[in-house]
Design a protein around this motif. Structure first.
Motif, short mmCIF file in Angstrom:
data_model
loop_
_atom_site.label_atom_id
_atom_site.label_comp_id
_atom_site.label_asym_id
_atom_site.label_seq_id
_atom_site.Cartn_x
_atom_site.Cartn_y
_atom_site.Cartn_z
N VAL A 175 46.42 42.16 43.94
CA VAL A 175 45.69 41.57 43.03
C VAL A 175 45.84 40.02 42.98
CG1 VAL A 175 45.69 41.15 40.37
CG2 VAL A 175 45.65 43.58 41.55
N LYS A 176 47.38 39.56 43.38
CA LYS A 176 47.55 38.28 43.50
C LYS A 176 47.05 37.38 44.60
CE LYS A 176 51.53 35.17 44.04
NZ LYS A 176 53.22 35.11 44.08
N ALA A 177 46.68 38.19 45.89
CA ALA A 177 45.99 37.69 46.94
C ALA A 177 44.43 37.42 46.76
CB ALA A 177 46.22 38.46 48.24
N CYS A 178 44.02 38.29 45.92
CA CYS A 178 42.46 38.11 45.64
C CYS A 178 42.11 37.44 44.41
CB CYS A 178 41.83 39.52 45.60
SG CYS A 178 42.04 40.50 47.18
N ALA A 179 43.42 36.84 43.81
CA ALA A 179 42.87 36.18 42.27
C ALA A 179 41.93 35.07 42.45
CB ALA A 179 44.35 35.76 41.79
N GLU A 180 41.97 34.33 43.28
CA GLU A 180 41.11 33.18 43.30
C GLU A 180 39.55 33.69 43.36
OE1 GLU A 180 39.88 28.99 45.81
OE2 GLU A 180 41.79 30.12 46.10
N ASP A 181 39.49 34.66 44.06
CA ASP A 181 38.02 35.29 44.36
C ASP A 181 37.49 36.15 43.33
OD1 ASP A 181 35.58 35.51 46.00
OD2 ASP A 181 36.52 37.63 46.76
N THR A 182 38.47 36.64 42.59
CA THR A 182 38.13 37.73 41.46
C THR A 182 38.09 37.19 40.38
OG1 THR A 182 40.51 38.65 41.33
CG2 THR A 182 39.05 39.45 42.61
N THR A 183 38.51 36.16 39.76
CA THR A 183 38.72 35.51 38.30
C THR A 183 37.32 35.78 37.76
OG1 THR A 183 40.28 34.19 39.04
CG2 THR A 183 39.44 33.58 37.00
N GLY A 184 37.31 36.10 36.54
CA GLY A 184 36.09 36.48 35.55
C GLY A 184 35.03 37.27 36.01
N GLN A 185 35.59 38.09 37.08
CA GLN A 185 34.60 39.25 37.67
C GLN A 185 34.59 40.62 36.94
OE1 GLN A 185 32.00 38.39 39.64
NE2 GLN A 185 32.86 36.23 39.90
N ARG A 186 33.92 41.46 37.19
CA ARG A 186 33.98 42.79 36.55
C ARG A 186 33.94 43.88 37.65
NH1 ARG A 186 33.57 43.29 31.24
NH2 ARG A 186 32.82 41.58 30.28
N CYS A 187 34.89 44.91 37.40
CA CYS A 187 34.85 46.21 38.44
C CYS A 187 33.46 46.85 38.44
CB CYS A 187 35.89 47.08 37.82
SG CYS A 187 36.18 48.70 38.96
N TYR A 188 33.10 47.21 39.68
CA TYR A 188 31.65 47.92 39.96
C TYR A 188 31.76 49.05 39.76
CZ TYR A 188 32.73 49.91 44.56
OH TYR A 188 33.13 50.79 45.53
N VAL A 189 32.76 49.66 39.48
CA VAL A 189 33.18 51.00 38.97
C VAL A 189 33.34 51.36 37.58
CG1 VAL A 189 34.48 53.26 39.49
CG2 VAL A 189 34.38 51.62 41.34
N CYS A 190 33.84 50.86 37.18
CA CYS A 190 34.20 50.93 35.69
C CYS A 190 33.57 49.99 34.61
CB CYS A 190 35.61 51.05 35.15
SG CYS A 190 36.52 49.47 35.20
N PHE A 191 32.94 48.58 35.39
CA PHE A 191 32.23 47.75 34.56
C PHE A 191 33.36 46.94 33.60
CE2 PHE A 191 29.16 50.83 35.22
CZ PHE A 191 28.28 50.14 36.32
N GLU A 192 34.71 47.31 33.70
CA GLU A 192 35.53 46.23 32.97
C GLU A 192 36.07 45.28 33.77
OE1 GLU A 192 36.17 46.82 29.91
OE2 GLU A 192 34.96 48.61 29.70
N GLY A 193 36.72 44.23 33.18
CA GLY A 193 37.04 43.08 33.71
C GLY A 193 38.42 43.11 34.29
N ASP A 194 39.22 41.83 34.38
CA ASP A 194 40.52 41.75 35.43
C ASP A 194 41.67 41.67 34.29
OD1 ASP A 194 40.06 39.31 34.38
OD2 ASP A 194 40.40 38.55 36.44
N ALA A 195 41.34 41.86 32.85
CA ALA A 195 42.49 41.64 31.97
C ALA A 195 43.75 42.33 32.20
CB ALA A 195 42.16 41.76 30.61
N GLU A 196 43.98 43.62 32.62
CA GLU A 196 45.08 44.41 32.74
C GLU A 196 45.65 44.45 34.34
OE1 GLU A 196 45.35 47.70 30.54
OE2 GLU A 196 44.47 46.88 28.67
#
Length: 347
Positions: A48-69
């Motif tokens: 998650v840390k390694a991908c953080a710059e790329d994933t900020t503000g995005q949503r999971c394509y499986v559950c459609f939830e964000g990256d809050a937790e």
């Protein structure tokens, strides 16, 4: 404090918190399961840390939830707004698919979903693969040694370590897998597959001659069992060329790639990753040979120039392979300029 016998040891460690730790471990499914759960959580945090710059503000394509937790990852070939996911969602998908296949006794067990993106169908890489490796292992570690899924999970974990560049850990797991499969009388193709992974690990650890010997045995075994058009045979041809190059046996690498690239193009296609990797290795074997001619270096540049756009389109610009090809192209172009530019005062 000097402990003089086993009873002393037991009492000392019991008083120092061993009882509490044992109870925690027992609730977590005993030592192997407890260890796997801890390592999984750590590996997810790293991914998650390694991908953080790329994933900020995005949503999971499986559950459609964000990256809050939990946080999101994307370590495949997806681009744009596609491919972002929670590792836990990827794990849940893989478990459901495999369980369904097992229940219906299907030959296609969907096992590759443990390490392959369901959208772009490309293999995960780096620390994301490592997190999925720990997820797979913790899912099946409780099964008997003879269960195919436990052996498969050991393989995914070992390759996850390799992808994250934890080569000593990968070596330990893959050697254990090879020993287990031999003990259980696995088919030759399974044995060869693990040996191929071990050879790649030996190469990364600098054990070049050992890697080459094992790679030659694996390649000849796969040719005998599956023939030259099989996907695993093609991959092993590429890997064998890599071993030749590491030992500066460039002519052998070139000869092998000239023979097998047309097979890969015909069977797998021009856009297949194995074809792209073969062309990359061929370019390396051309240009890094100290006996390379000017035409060899020019052919290497042309080969990489043709390979890079396809790699960007198929795998994406951020994929490690694409990045490596781009870097190599820059180096080979510089080498070509140096060869074509006459030294000062030579006119």
């Amino acid at each position: 404090m000097i402990l003089t016998n086993c009873a002393d040891c037991q009492q000392h460690y019991w008083r120092s918190g061993h009882q509490e730790n044992c109870e925690i471990i027992h609730r977590g499914g005993d030592a192997e399961q407890y260890h796997a759960e801890k390592k999984y959580k750590w590996a997810v945090a790293v991914a998650v840390k390694a991908c953080a710059e790329d994933t900020t503000g995005q949503r999971c394509y499986v559950c459609f939830e964000g990256d809050a937790e939990e946080g999101l990852v994307r370590g495949c070939a997806c681009r744009g707004a596609a491919g972002f996911a929670h590792v836990s969602c990827l794990v849940r998908q893989a478990k459901i698919l495999v369980e369904d296949a097992e229940a219906r006794d299907l030959d296609d067990d969907k096992w590759d979903r443990w390490y392959t993106c369901g959208l772009c169908e490309q293999t995960y890489h780096g620390v994301v693969y490592c997190a999925l490796g720990w997820a797979c292992w913790k899912t099946y570690v409780g099964r008997p040694e003879t269960d195919w899924a436990r052996a498969g999970a050991m393989n995914v974990l070992g390759l996850g370590f390799f992808e994250a560049e934890h080569y000593e850990d990968a070596l330990s797991v893959l050697e254990a897998e090879l020993s287990m499969r031999r003990r259980l009388g696995a088919d030759e193709d399974h044995i060869l597959s693990v040996q191929g992974n071990l050879a790649t690990t030996y190469l990364q650890l600098g054990r070049l001659e050992q890697a080459l010997r094992m790679r030659q045995d694996v390649y000849s075994g796969l040719l005998r069992i599956n023939g030259e058009e099989d996907r695993d045979s093609l991959l092993e041809a590429h890997n064998l060329a890599s071993s030749f190059i590491s030992l500066e046996r460039f002519e052998e690498a070139r000869s092998l790639m000239r023979k097998t690239i047309p097979v890969a193009q015909r069977v797998a296609g021009e856009d297949a990753e194995v074809t792209l990797r073969m062309r990359w290795r061929y370019a390396e074997a051309l240009c890094w040979d100290t006996a390379a001619t000017l035409d060899d270096v020019r052919e290497a540049v042309t080969t990489l120039e043709e390979t890079l756009p396809t790699a960007r389109r198929v795998l994406g610009g951020a994929h490690p392979f694409t990045v490596e090809v781009e870097r190599n192209l820059g180096d080979v172009r510089a080498a070509l300029r140096a060869r074509e530019t006459p030294p000062p005062g030579s006119a």
